[in-house]
Scaffold this active site. Structure first.
Site, short mmCIF file in Angstrom:
data_model
loop_
_atom_site.label_atom_id
_atom_site.label_comp_id
_atom_site.label_asym_id
_atom_site.label_seq_id
_atom_site.Cartn_x
_atom_site.Cartn_y
_atom_site.Cartn_z
N ASN A 1 0.87 -1.18 0.00
CA ASN A 1 0.00 0.00 0.00
C ASN A 1 0.91 1.23 0.00
O ASN A 1 1.47 1.59 1.03
CB ASN A 1 -0.89 -0.04 1.26
CG ASN A 1 -1.72 1.22 1.43
OD1 ASN A 1 -1.79 2.05 0.51
ND2 ASN A 1 -2.35 1.35 2.59
N LYS B 1 0.15 4.26 -0.40
CA LYS B 1 -0.49 5.45 0.17
C LYS B 1 -0.26 6.67 -0.75
O LYS B 1 -0.17 6.51 -1.96
CB LYS B 1 -0.01 5.69 1.61
CG LYS B 1 -0.18 4.43 2.46
CD LYS B 1 -0.05 4.64 3.93
CE LYS B 1 -0.26 3.31 4.66
NZ LYS B 1 -0.25 3.43 6.11
N HIS C 1 -9.62 1.27 4.52
CA HIS C 1 -8.38 1.44 5.28
C HIS C 1 -8.63 2.38 6.45
O HIS C 1 -9.43 3.31 6.35
CB HIS C 1 -7.29 2.00 4.36
CG HIS C 1 -5.93 1.98 4.99
ND1 HIS C 1 -5.54 2.94 5.90
CD2 HIS C 1 -4.91 1.11 4.90
CE1 HIS C 1 -4.32 2.65 6.32
NE2 HIS C 1 -3.91 1.55 5.72
N GLU D 1 -7.04 4.79 7.58
CA GLU D 1 -6.83 6.22 7.28
C GLU D 1 -8.06 6.80 6.58
O GLU D 1 -8.41 7.96 6.80
CB GLU D 1 -5.56 6.39 6.44
CG GLU D 1 -4.31 6.17 7.30
CD GLU D 1 -3.11 5.60 6.57
OE1 GLU D 1 -3.06 5.65 5.32
OE2 GLU D 1 -2.20 5.08 7.26
N GLU E 1 -5.58 -4.84 10.42
CA GLU E 1 -4.55 -3.83 10.67
C GLU E 1 -4.87 -3.09 11.96
O GLU E 1 -5.67 -2.15 11.96
CB GLU E 1 -4.51 -2.82 9.52
CG GLU E 1 -4.21 -3.45 8.18
CD GLU E 1 -3.65 -2.44 7.19
OE1 GLU E 1 -2.54 -2.66 6.70
OE2 GLU E 1 -4.30 -1.40 6.95
N GLY F 1 2.28 2.34 10.78
CA GLY F 1 3.25 3.42 10.63
C GLY F 1 3.91 3.84 11.93
O GLY F 1 4.56 4.88 12.00
N SER G 1 3.17 -2.06 10.40
CA SER G 1 4.61 -2.13 10.64
C SER G 1 5.20 -3.52 10.36
O SER G 1 6.10 -3.96 11.05
CB SER G 1 4.95 -1.68 12.07
OG SER G 1 4.56 -0.32 12.26
#
Ligand code: PGA
Length: 249
Positions: free
Chosen positions: A9, A11, A95, A97, A167, A173, A212
């Site tokens: 991904n 991003k 996702h 985000e 996730e 991250g 991560s």
């Protein structure tokens, strides 16, 4: 044997020239790999050029979002047909985000998942709890609701085509990874939840871990019985790291 999938991904990273360069290196390193399946998800703007760069390789192309309508007055949105004609086969949906910064609800994710599947795209549906929710002992409540809501109304055949990515938001991250055992517990929970809602097809569903994942922790995670791959953010931007994760499956 469930299909193992390592997906990158990217991003909101990489201009077209950078995306093509990264893709070229990935094609050299893992372009002939069928097991695990390798998927890369660049930003929309780079999809067509990356698709051309992938010609002749076994790497699949994915997008990071799609809209839940076929066409029309939806300024700024991208339709399934636009993705398909750009060479895309997978699409990341829900996702954290997008849930966090763009207020995507399970209902919206569900509409996108249905539209993607109808159009012939394969969804990678993301779920995961926030740190506060884990600390409050709510991981299964939160993830269970996301699974039920995002996949509501799908047929058995559609569930079989759907990839889930677990996730934990606190691991994305941040450099903090779930331990293999923590991740396995949630993956087993997700599979059981799928079984209770959609039946035996749950055993065929690829459930990726994301958050991560790096070359040094990938094999521990990927050796768990219900972890069938990874959705990789940061490490997917570095060809060597991503290739190492692919190799560790
Ligand atoms: P990360 O991102 O690997 O950088 O934690 C994973 C993701 O957001 O899909």
């Amino acid at each position: 044997m469930r299909l193992k999938i390592i997906a990158g991904n990217w991003k909101m990273n990489k201009t077209n020239a950078e995306a093509v360069e990264l893709t070229r290196v990935l094609v050299d390193l893992v372009g002939d790999r069928e097991h695990p399946r390798v998927v890369i998800c660049p930003p929309f703007t780079a999809l067509s050029e990356v698709a051309r760069t992938l010609t002749g390789s076994k790497i699949h192309l994915g997008a990071q979002n799609v809209y839940s309508e076929e066409s029309g007055a939806f300024t700024g949105e991208i339709s399934p047909a636009m993705l398909l004609t750009s060479g895309v086969s997978y699409v990341i949906l829900g996702h954290s985000e997008r849930r966090e910064y763009f207020a995507e609800s399970d209902q919206m994710v569900n509409a996108k998942v249905k539209m993607a599947l109808q159009a012939g795209l394969l969804p990678i549906v993301c779920v995961g709890e926030r740190l506060k929710e884990r600390e409050a002992g709510l991981t299964e409540v939160v993830v269970g609701e996301q699974i039920d809501g995002s996949l509501a109304g799908l047929t058995e055949e559609q569930i079989a085509k759907t990839v889930i990515a677990y996730e934990p938001v606190w691991a994305i991250g941040t450099g903090k990874t779930a331990t293999p055992e923590m991740a396995q517990d949630v993956h087993a929970f997700i599979r059981n939840r799928l079984k209770s809602r959609h039946g035996a097809v749950a055993d065929e569903v690829t459930i990726q871990y994301g958050g991560s994942m790096k070359p040094d922790n990938a094999s521990g995670l990927l050796s768990q019985p219900d972890i069938d791959g990874g959705l990789i953010g940061g490490a997917s931007l570095k060809a060597e790291q991503f290739a190492k994760i692919v190799d560790s499956v």
